[in-house]
Design a protein around this motif. Structure first.
Motif, PDB file in Angstrom:
ATOM      1  N   VAL A  58       0.854  -1.180   0.000  1.00 30.52           N
ATOM      2  CA  VAL A  58       0.000   0.000   0.000  1.00 30.52           C
ATOM      3  C   VAL A  58       0.896   1.237   0.000  1.00 30.52           C
ATOM      4  CG1 VAL A  58      -2.018  -1.059   1.047  1.00 30.52           C
ATOM      5  CG2 VAL A  58      -0.203  -0.155   2.499  1.00 30.52           C
ATOM      6  N   GLY A  59       0.257   2.414  -0.031  1.00 25.48           N
ATOM      7  CA  GLY A  59       0.991   3.640  -0.276  1.00 25.48           C
ATOM      8  C   GLY A  59       0.935   3.925  -1.763  1.00 25.48           C
ATOM      9  N   GLU A  60      -0.296   3.949  -2.306  1.00 25.37           N
ATOM     10  CA  GLU A  60      -0.486   3.955  -3.758  1.00 25.37           C
ATOM     11  C   GLU A  60      -0.801   5.329  -4.327  1.00 25.37           C
ATOM     12  OE1 GLU A  60      -2.703  -0.288  -3.034  1.00 25.37           O
ATOM     13  OE2 GLU A  60      -3.164   1.667  -2.144  1.00 25.37           O
ATOM     14  N   SER A  61      -1.103   6.290  -3.466  1.00 22.78           N
ATOM     15  CA  SER A  61      -1.559   7.598  -3.920  1.00 22.78           C
ATOM     16  C   SER A  61      -0.403   8.590  -3.914  1.00 22.78           C
ATOM     17  CB  SER A  61      -2.681   8.091  -3.007  1.00 22.78           C
ATOM     18  OG  SER A  61      -3.166   9.348  -3.421  1.00 22.78           O
ATOM     19  N   LEU A  64       1.407  15.955  -6.184  1.00 23.39           N
ATOM     20  CA  LEU A  64       2.198  16.701  -7.164  1.00 23.39           C
ATOM     21  C   LEU A  64       3.637  16.837  -6.692  1.00 23.39           C
ATOM     22  CD1 LEU A  64       2.282  18.273  -9.801  1.00 23.39           C
ATOM     23  CD2 LEU A  64       1.499  20.302  -8.543  1.00 23.39           C
ATOM     24  N   TYR A  65       3.827  17.043  -5.403  1.00 25.64           N
ATOM     25  CA  TYR A  65       5.185  17.174  -4.845  1.00 25.64           C
ATOM     26  C   TYR A  65       5.949  15.858  -4.978  1.00 25.64           C
ATOM     27  CZ  TYR A  65       8.742  19.164  -1.710  1.00 25.64           C
ATOM     28  OH  TYR A  65       9.911  19.648  -1.180  1.00 25.64           O
ATOM     29  N   THR A  66       5.259  14.731  -4.822  1.00 29.68           N
ATOM     30  CA  THR A  66       5.899  13.433  -5.033  1.00 29.68           C
ATOM     31  C   THR A  66       6.511  13.372  -6.424  1.00 29.68           C
ATOM     32  OG1 THR A  66       4.131  12.413  -3.702  1.00 29.68           O
ATOM     33  CG2 THR A  66       5.568  10.927  -4.920  1.00 29.68           C
ATOM     34  N   LEU A  67       5.728  13.754  -7.416  1.00 29.16           N
ATOM     35  CA  LEU A  67       6.184  13.653  -8.795  1.00 29.16           C
ATOM     36  C   LEU A  67       7.361  14.578  -9.063  1.00 29.16           C
ATOM     37  CD1 LEU A  67       2.793  13.449 -10.716  1.00 29.16           C
ATOM     38  CD2 LEU A  67       3.970  11.728  -9.361  1.00 29.16           C
ATOM     39  N   LYS A  68       7.310  15.786  -8.506  1.00 30.03           N
ATOM     40  CA  LYS A  68       8.422  16.711  -8.704  1.00 30.03           C
ATOM     41  C   LYS A  68       9.699  16.188  -8.059  1.00 30.03           C
ATOM     42  CE  LYS A  68       5.558  20.745  -9.505  1.00 30.03           C
ATOM     43  NZ  LYS A  68       5.307  22.166  -9.268  1.00 30.03           N
ATOM     44  N   LEU A  69       9.565  15.556  -6.919  1.00 28.36           N
ATOM     45  CA  LEU A  69      10.731  14.960  -6.276  1.00 28.36           C
ATOM     46  C   LEU A  69      11.339  13.856  -7.140  1.00 28.36           C
ATOM     47  CD1 LEU A  69       9.476  14.837  -2.593  1.00 28.36           C
ATOM     48  CD2 LEU A  69      11.695  15.753  -3.287  1.00 28.36           C
ATOM     49  N   PHE A  70      10.501  12.988  -7.682  1.00 30.61           N
ATOM     50  CA  PHE A  70      11.036  11.883  -8.478  1.00 30.61           C
ATOM     51  C   PHE A  70      11.584  12.372  -9.818  1.00 30.61           C
ATOM     52  CE2 PHE A  70       9.315   9.226  -5.254  1.00 30.61           C
ATOM     53  CZ  PHE A  70      10.018   8.033  -5.352  1.00 30.61           C
ATOM     54  N   ARG A  71      10.997  13.420 -10.360  1.00 32.81           N
ATOM     55  CA  ARG A  71      11.566  13.995 -11.577  1.00 32.81           C
ATOM     56  C   ARG A  71      12.948  14.584 -11.278  1.00 32.81           C
ATOM     57  NH1 ARG A  71       8.439  18.767 -14.706  1.00 32.81           N
ATOM     58  NH2 ARG A  71       8.883  19.791 -12.722  1.00 32.81           N
ATOM     59  N   LEU A 350      -3.498   9.308   5.561  1.00 37.09           N
ATOM     60  CA  LEU A 350      -4.224  10.528   5.232  1.00 37.09           C
ATOM     61  C   LEU A 350      -3.275  11.548   4.595  1.00 37.09           C
ATOM     62  CD1 LEU A 350      -7.104  11.776   5.609  1.00 37.09           C
ATOM     63  CD2 LEU A 350      -6.220  12.851   7.681  1.00 37.09           C
ATOM     64  N   TYR A 351      -3.717  12.177   3.516  1.00 41.53           N
ATOM     65  CA  TYR A 351      -2.982  13.186   2.752  1.00 41.53           C
ATOM     66  C   TYR A 351      -1.878  12.599   1.864  1.00 41.53           C
ATOM     67  CZ  TYR A 351      -5.319  16.404   5.963  1.00 41.53           C
ATOM     68  OH  TYR A 351      -6.263  17.092   6.687  1.00 41.53           O
ATOM     69  N   SER A 352      -1.746  11.289   1.800  1.00 42.99           N
ATOM     70  CA  SER A 352      -0.843  10.646   0.831  1.00 42.99           C
ATOM     71  C   SER A 352       0.593  11.153   0.945  1.00 42.99           C
ATOM     72  CB  SER A 352      -1.357  10.878  -0.600  1.00 42.99           C
ATOM     73  OG  SER A 352      -2.684  10.456  -0.745  1.00 42.99           O
ATOM     74  N   ARG A 353       1.099  11.287   2.150  1.00 43.31           N
ATOM     75  CA  ARG A 353       2.432  11.855   2.334  1.00 43.31           C
ATOM     76  C   ARG A 353       3.555  10.813   2.318  1.00 43.31           C
ATOM     77  NH1 ARG A 353       3.041  17.015   4.417  1.00 43.31           N
ATOM     78  NH2 ARG A 353       4.864  16.349   5.606  1.00 43.31           N
ATOM     79  N   GLY A 354       3.213   9.530   2.330  1.00 45.77           N
ATOM     80  CA  GLY A 354       4.246   8.512   2.479  1.00 45.77           C
ATOM     81  C   GLY A 354       5.285   8.531   1.372  1.00 45.77           C
ATOM     82  N   LEU A 355       4.853   8.527   0.105  1.00 48.68           N
ATOM     83  CA  LEU A 355       5.800   8.499  -1.007  1.00 48.68           C
ATOM     84  C   LEU A 355       6.541   9.821  -1.125  1.00 48.68           C
ATOM     85  CD1 LEU A 355       3.722   6.597  -3.715  1.00 48.68           C
ATOM     86  CD2 LEU A 355       5.605   5.716  -2.328  1.00 48.68           C
ATOM     87  N   THR A 356       5.867  10.920  -0.781  1.00 41.19           N
ATOM     88  CA  THR A 356       6.538  12.223  -0.801  1.00 41.19           C
ATOM     89  C   THR A 356       7.678  12.242   0.206  1.00 41.19           C
ATOM     90  OG1 THR A 356       4.482  13.314  -1.438  1.00 41.19           O
ATOM     91  CG2 THR A 356       6.202  14.703  -0.510  1.00 41.19           C
TER      92      THR A 356
END
Length: 567
Positions: A58-61, A64-71, A350-356
């Motif tokens: 899990v941790g699927e969501s 936008l900040y996640t994507l910028k970090l990975f880019r 909540l707030y999908s912060r895990g991947l970020t």
């Protein structure tokens, strides 16, 4: 097999052993991403994991900040394979047609036995032209990153059970069953809650170190209906983006359901939906003799619209049910080791912060580790910021989610807390853009190191005293409600007034207006916001529009209005 002479005993086989620069425990997104980055730079890496790929996670969501970090990770460290994670199309084309799209955060508050009130619907869509957040089907994305790490040269050891860890002045070692031994110069534990390193060094802090309380149960299901078809409302209450095209949060007093569809894009071949229930274990203790699916459906039945979501849903994999899921660590770095990401701590989805948070920690750790390897210097002080960042991420997330759970019982208070969260989402992305733009233009890695020098590491808006004050006021107000010193309704109205008058809340996004249900800024809104920020906004945030120089100092306000719109 040759026959041995009478009385001869075979000599025991020597235990396997290896030597690498870096040992990484855990081959999920955190471990595989770091492994790929290090191996790309010529570091010898061994990825070890107790499990095997592909596997459920899990941790699927994403945000936008996640994507910028990975880019940024892809471009800073020369690993272009990370870029597909930054868009739905990239996931579809390079990984597989199994992930979903995510165009918003959707929040609907429920009360037992009632249909939800459309006046309380909330939706936030972060503005972006270039990137599109996704719902990652983790068994595919994690395997993709794992294989990327291998292609760059990582050695791997799956199904490896750690029996012991050796931490010495001049090396580290992992010992497995049968004496299997792997030595290295540095150890990164990215394994998660059951971290062998946290256990070895007794790093877990006591439960009272954290404010938030919740337990969770989750699985993947087929046949989950969309929120749009389950709500009994008219077209005038429809949000600008269909509910099904985002991550849905169905809230109730001290708890929430999530619905994360992988089947919400035309090109997706995945019929599954990630579902879960997270709730305060003090208010709702785990019942004896009731399995997680039965408990999940019992809770869903309390709320008519939620029950309709799952009426025809069927579980496709075993449920996972956990007691209190919050944990943290007394320290996350030491001589020759780092406890990273979810091995260091976790609060709530909540707030999908895990991947970020994972992306932030990888970004701050990778360059320090590369320099430490080059200089053969692994002193704890060198990695001090990594610990400060991780402790800050845990602390701020703990307070944010705790305030949210307190507020769920009353829309006025929840509406205010939601807007405090929203108020950070555009500034944090603009801040990141300004530094990465300068890095891409100059090629100077020092620009990104300057970005780390802001006060309050891990804060939703690092370096902003105005946002820090607003956040602390939210915490003060919500905790007073929790102690019974204030009513939620009065506290909510006061916090909304504070938010309306706070200079750091950006104009023209609808955040100051408590009646604005759907935050969906259009290009004209963003241009007005940029103009206001340049001419009338607070000095501490003006650099979000004007940009920064290679020392992180604000540039003069000469950027064209069109370029000021977040890209």
């Amino acid at each position: 097999m040759p026959v041995q002479p009478s009385g001869h005993r075979p000599r025991p086989q020597a235990a396997a052993r290896s030597r690498h620069d870096v040992l990484i425990l855990g081959s999920g997104i955190a471990g595989s991403t770091l492994g790929a980055i290090l191996a790309r730079q010529g570091v010898s890496v061994l990825l070890l994991d107790a499990g095997v790929h592909p596997r459920f996670a899990v941790g699927e969501s994403t945000t936008l900040y996640t994507l910028k970090l990975f880019r940024l990770l892809a471009r800073r460290y020369g690993v272009p394979e990370l870029e597909p994670l930054t868009s739905y199309e990239g996931c579809r084309d390079e990984i597989g047609p199994t992930s979903g799209t995510k165009r918003h955060f959707g929040f609907i508050r429920h009360e037992a036995g009632k249909e939800p009130d459309p006046a309380e619907f909330l939706q936030f869509s972060p503005p972006s032209k270039a990137l599109q957040t996704s719902h990652l089907f983790r068994q595919d994305t994690d395997a993709y990153l794992f294989h990327t790490a291998i292609r760059y040269g990582c050695d791997v050891r799956q199904a490896f059970e750690v029996e012991d860890i050796e931490l010495a002045d001049d090396h580290v070692a992992l010992i497995g069953r049968g004496g299997e031994r792997h030595e290295g110069r540095y150890l990164v534990d990215a394994s998660g809650f059951r971290s062998p390193l946290a256990r070895k060094l007794a790093l877990r802090r006591p439960p009272e170190a954290l404010k938030h309380h919740s337990r969770s149960m989750f699985t993947h299901m087929i046949g989950v209906r969309s929120t749009d078809e389950c709500l009994r409302v008219g077209p005038e209450d429809a949000p600008p983006i269909p509910w099904v095209e985002g991550t849905m949060h169905h809230l109730f007093d001290r708890g929430w359901f999530w619905s994360i569809p992988f089947n919400n894009a035309p090109d997706s071949k995945n019929p599954l939906v990630s579902v879960g229930l997270t709730l305060d274990e003090r208010r709702y203790p785990k019942p004896d003799g009731v399995g997680p699916e039965e408990e999940f459906r019992q809770f869903a039945a309390r709320f008519p619209a939620v029950e309709r979501l799952f009426t025809e849903a069927r579980t496709v994999r075993p449920w996972v049910s956990a007691g209190r899921i919050q944990y943290t660590s007394s320290r996350t770095v030491g001589h020759r080791w780092c406890l990273m990401s979810h091995a260091a701590g976790f609060i709530d989805p909540l707030y999908s912060r895990g991947l970020t948070n994972t992306g932030e920690v990888v970004n701050s750790l990778a360059w320090r580790l590369l320099e430490a390897l080059a200089e053969d210097d692994f002193t704890q002080e060198r990695f001090r910021y990594v610990d400060e960042l991780q402790q800050g991420l845990i602390r701020y997330n703990d307070e944010l989610v705790n305030c949210s759970f307190i507020s769920f019982a009353d829309h006025s208070l929840w509406n205010a807390v939601y807007r405090v969260w929203c108020a950070a989402e555009v500034p944090i992305n603009l801040r990141f853009d300004r530094f990465t733009e300068r890095f891409m233009a100059s090629g100077d890695d020092g620009v990104l190191r300057v970005m780390e020098q802001a006060a309050h590491p891990g804060s939703p808006v690092p370096g902003s005293p105005g946002y820090q004050a607003l956040f602390e006021e939210m915490v003060r107000v919500c905790e007073a409600v929790d102690r019974g010193e204030r009513t939620a309704g009065h506290a909510g109205r006061d916090l909304l007034t504070t938010l309306r008058d706070a200079p750091v809340v950006l104009d023209h996004l609808g955040l100051r207006d408590p009646a604005c249900r759907f935050v969906y800024p259009k290009p004209d809104d963003l241009r007005r916001m940029a103009r206001w920020l340049r001419h009338d906004g607070p000095d501490e945030l003006r650099y979000l529009i004007t940009g920064v120089d290679d020392k992180g100092q604000p540039l003069p306000a000469v950027v064209d209005e069109e370029l000021a719109v977040p890209q």
